[in-house]
Design a protein around this motif. Structure first.
Motif, PDB file in Angstrom:
ATOM      1  N   ILE A 111       0.801  -1.093   0.306  1.00 23.39           N
ATOM      2  CA  ILE A 111      -0.020   0.019   0.004  1.00 23.39           C
ATOM      3  C   ILE A 111       0.685   1.480   0.067  1.00 23.39           C
ATOM      4  N   GLN A 112       0.498   2.066  -0.869  1.00 21.81           N
ATOM      5  CA  GLN A 112       1.108   3.601  -0.687  1.00 21.81           C
ATOM      6  C   GLN A 112      -0.021   4.684  -0.559  1.00 21.81           C
ATOM      7  N   ILE A 113       0.426   5.660   0.570  1.00 22.97           N
ATOM      8  CA  ILE A 113      -0.276   6.955   0.722  1.00 22.97           C
ATOM      9  C   ILE A 113       0.777   8.052   0.363  1.00 22.97           C
ATOM     10  N   LYS A 114       0.336   8.683  -0.766  1.00 24.81           N
ATOM     11  CA  LYS A 114       1.392   9.379  -1.463  1.00 24.81           C
ATOM     12  C   LYS A 114       0.963  10.616  -2.108  1.00 24.81           C
ATOM     13  N   GLY A 115       1.853  11.565  -2.609  1.00 23.66           N
ATOM     14  CA  GLY A 115       1.424  12.787  -3.250  1.00 23.66           C
ATOM     15  C   GLY A 115       1.803  14.110  -2.786  1.00 23.66           C
ATOM     16  N   ILE A 159       4.335  -1.079   3.513  1.00 22.83           N
ATOM     17  CA  ILE A 159       3.686   0.243   3.397  1.00 22.83           C
ATOM     18  C   ILE A 159       4.508   1.414   3.035  1.00 22.83           C
ATOM     19  N   GLN A 160       4.130   2.369   2.534  1.00 21.26           N
ATOM     20  CA  GLN A 160       4.853   3.496   2.073  1.00 21.26           C
ATOM     21  C   GLN A 160       3.859   4.662   2.334  1.00 21.26           C
ATOM     22  N   VAL A 161       4.616   5.597   3.081  1.00 19.86           N
ATOM     23  CA  VAL A 161       3.821   6.982   3.197  1.00 19.86           C
ATOM     24  C   VAL A 161       4.949   8.074   2.857  1.00 19.86           C
ATOM     25  N   LYS A 162       4.303   8.647   1.691  1.00 17.88           N
ATOM     26  CA  LYS A 162       5.441   9.577   1.017  1.00 17.88           C
ATOM     27  C   LYS A 162       4.832  10.803   0.587  1.00 17.88           C
ATOM     28  N   GLY A 163       5.437  11.959   0.788  1.00 21.31           N
ATOM     29  CA  GLY A 163       5.379  13.281   0.435  1.00 21.31           C
ATOM     30  C   GLY A 163       4.084  14.092   0.763  1.00 21.31           C
ATOM     31  N   ILE A 164       3.460  13.561   1.682  1.00 19.38           N
ATOM     32  CA  ILE A 164       2.185  14.231   2.152  1.00 19.38           C
ATOM     33  C   ILE A 164       2.539  15.196   3.330  1.00 19.38           C
ATOM     34  N   MET A 165       1.672  16.376   3.194  1.00 18.68           N
ATOM     35  CA  MET A 165       1.777  17.141   4.421  1.00 18.68           C
ATOM     36  C   MET A 165       0.685  16.963   5.555  1.00 18.68           C
ATOM     37  N   THR A 183       7.912   2.485   5.176  1.00 21.72           N
ATOM     38  CA  THR A 183       8.859   3.500   5.045  1.00 21.72           C
ATOM     39  C   THR A 183       7.690   4.728   5.132  1.00 21.72           C
ATOM     40  N   PHE A 184       8.233   5.867   5.980  1.00 20.93           N
ATOM     41  CA  PHE A 184       7.782   7.197   6.062  1.00 20.93           C
ATOM     42  C   PHE A 184       8.864   8.091   5.272  1.00 20.93           C
ATOM     43  N   GLN A 185       8.320   8.841   4.348  1.00 18.86           N
ATOM     44  CA  GLN A 185       9.426   9.577   3.732  1.00 18.86           C
ATOM     45  C   GLN A 185       9.064  10.693   3.097  1.00 18.86           C
ATOM     46  N   GLY A 186       9.661  11.835   3.336  1.00 23.19           N
ATOM     47  CA  GLY A 186       9.434  12.995   2.618  1.00 23.19           C
ATOM     48  C   GLY A 186       7.950  13.965   3.287  1.00 23.19           C
ATOM     49  N   ASN A 201       6.195  -2.726  18.421  1.00 24.73           N
ATOM     50  CA  ASN A 201       6.346  -4.259  18.185  1.00 24.73           C
ATOM     51  C   ASN A 201       6.400  -4.414  16.724  1.00 24.73           C
ATOM     52  N   SER A 202       7.385  -3.537  15.900  1.00 30.13           N
ATOM     53  CA  SER A 202       7.360  -3.612  14.332  1.00 30.13           C
ATOM     54  C   SER A 202       8.883  -3.531  13.933  1.00 30.13           C
ATOM     55  N   ASN A 203       9.117  -4.104  12.552  1.00 25.48           N
ATOM     56  CA  ASN A 203      10.373  -4.532  12.195  1.00 25.48           C
ATOM     57  C   ASN A 203      10.403  -3.599  10.837  1.00 25.48           C
ATOM     58  N   LYS A 204      11.758  -3.297  10.656  1.00 23.15           N
ATOM     59  CA  LYS A 204      12.339  -2.610   9.272  1.00 23.15           C
ATOM     60  C   LYS A 204      11.098  -1.489   9.103  1.00 23.15           C
ATOM     61  N   VAL A 205      11.283  -0.483   9.822  1.00 25.99           N
ATOM     62  CA  VAL A 205      10.565   0.959   9.913  1.00 25.99           C
ATOM     63  C   VAL A 205      11.607   1.951   9.422  1.00 25.99           C
ATOM     64  N   ILE A 206      11.159   2.740   8.522  1.00 28.63           N
ATOM     65  CA  ILE A 206      12.110   3.693   8.068  1.00 28.63           C
ATOM     66  C   ILE A 206      11.503   5.159   8.109  1.00 28.63           C
ATOM     67  N   LEU A 207      12.120   6.108   8.743  1.00 32.84           N
ATOM     68  CA  LEU A 207      11.902   7.329   8.767  1.00 32.84           C
ATOM     69  C   LEU A 207      12.920   8.239   8.094  1.00 32.84           C
ATOM     70  N   SER A 208      12.567   8.700   7.022  1.00 35.69           N
ATOM     71  CA  SER A 208      13.484   9.509   6.068  1.00 35.69           C
ATOM     72  C   SER A 208      12.915  10.953   5.584  1.00 35.69           C
ATOM     73  N   ASN A 209      13.914  11.753   5.764  1.00 36.36           N
ATOM     74  CA  ASN A 209      13.618  13.156   5.372  1.00 36.36           C
ATOM     75  C   ASN A 209      12.101  13.560   5.780  1.00 36.36           C
ATOM     76  N   ILE A 210      11.929  13.783   6.990  1.00 30.41           N
ATOM     77  CA  ILE A 210      10.584  14.032   7.576  1.00 30.41           C
ATOM     78  C   ILE A 210      11.063  15.222   8.479  1.00 30.41           C
ATOM     79  N   PHE A 211      10.276  16.231   8.228  1.00 31.48           N
ATOM     80  CA  PHE A 211      10.035  17.545   8.965  1.00 31.48           C
ATOM     81  C   PHE A 211       8.974  17.689   9.968  1.00 31.48           C
ATOM     82  N   PHE A 212       9.478  17.671  11.194  1.00 31.04           N
ATOM     83  CA  PHE A 212       8.526  17.707  12.258  1.00 31.04           C
ATOM     84  C   PHE A 212       8.360  19.277  12.680  1.00 31.04           C
ATOM     85  N   ARG A 213       7.229  19.857  12.100  1.00 31.18           N
ATOM     86  CA  ARG A 213       7.189  21.189  12.278  1.00 31.18           C
ATOM     87  C   ARG A 213       6.815  21.866  13.358  1.00 31.18           C
TER      88      ARG A 213
END
Length: 241
Positions: A111-115, A159-165, A183-186, A201-213
């Motif tokens: 699954i992807q949630i992107k844009g 699962i990928q979540v990418k680019g969303i504000m 993966t959470f990216q951008g 309780n999760s495995n292989k979770v990536i946080l990449s280029n996230i800005f916590f405003r």
């Protein structure tokens, strides 16, 4: 004859490729910011899943919705100018294993949630509604329905979540429980008083280029995690998480 067969094959291939992309408006989704699209969005996701998967596209507009569940091989894309608005009515959020969320995926994969669009939890309006419900006695102080996440993932993988504000939520922007390869990216997360990412309780979770405003806590790591990677993700003050 060979040329004709080639053209037929090319047309069929293009049709299959095109058929994997679906416009949310074709399923009756309204971008007026007023119409509750929960049923239309869920119908679209279920339909795409039955067809073998694809992407549900949201174009410019404000799409009001309550909780909906993603299915395996079905993604959503919020294009620039598209806003997914969380309902301000707490009863529009279904409780799943004691958790409420706008977007859920339980036991699903790929699954992807992107844009370049926005997911807005409308925290202020939701809190105003909750206060009114408490004043009228419809819910008590012991009830805590306001702990609503934007995205809740459980027992899911790839699962990928990418680019969303992501804006304005009372709970966690992402709540990840017993998942693998996520993966959470951008992302640009602006949720004062909320949690950016909650992982347990999760495995292989990536946080990449996230800005916590604006956030109360950027990352909460609970028990049982393995392989949590943080890459170039930072707070508004410039500190890395």
């Amino acid at each position: 004859m060979k040329k004709y067969l080639f053209l037929v094959f090319l047309w069929a291939s293009c049709f299959r490729l095109f058929a994997q992309d679906y416009n949310a408006s074709l399923f009756g989704c309204k971008s007026d910011g007023i119409t509750n699209n929960t049923g239309s969005i869920q119908y679209a996701i279920d339909y795409i899943a039955k067809k073998g998967g694809g992407t549900l596209h949201f174009y410019v507009g404000r799409y009001l919705t309550g909780s909906f569940s993603l299915k395996s091989n079905v993604s959503i894309e919020l294009h620039e100018g598209a806003v997914l608005l969380g309902s301000s009515n707490v009863f529009d959020y279904s409780s799943l294993n004691g958790k409420r969320a706008l977007i859920t995926a339980v036991g699903q994969s790929n699954i992807q949630i992107k844009g370049k669009g926005v997911i807005d939890g409308q925290q202020h309006l939701l809190q105003t509604h909750l206060t009114a419900l408490r004043q009228k006695g419809y819910i008590t102080l012991s009830d805590q329905p306001e702990d609503i996440s934007l995205i809740y993932l459980q027992d899911s993988k790839q699962i990928q979540v990418k680019g969303i504000m992501q804006l304005n939520l009372p709970g966690a922007a992402q709540f990840v429980d017993r998942c693998e390869d996520v993966t959470f990216q951008g992302l640009d997360i602006n949720c004062p008083g909320g949690i950016g990412v909650y992982v347990r309780n999760s495995n292989k979770v990536i946080l990449s280029n996230i800005f916590f405003r604006a956030i109360e806590r950027a990352l909460v790591e609970s028990e049982g995690n393995q392989g949590l990677t943080k890459e170039n993700s930072r707070l508004a003050n410039g500190k890395s998480i």
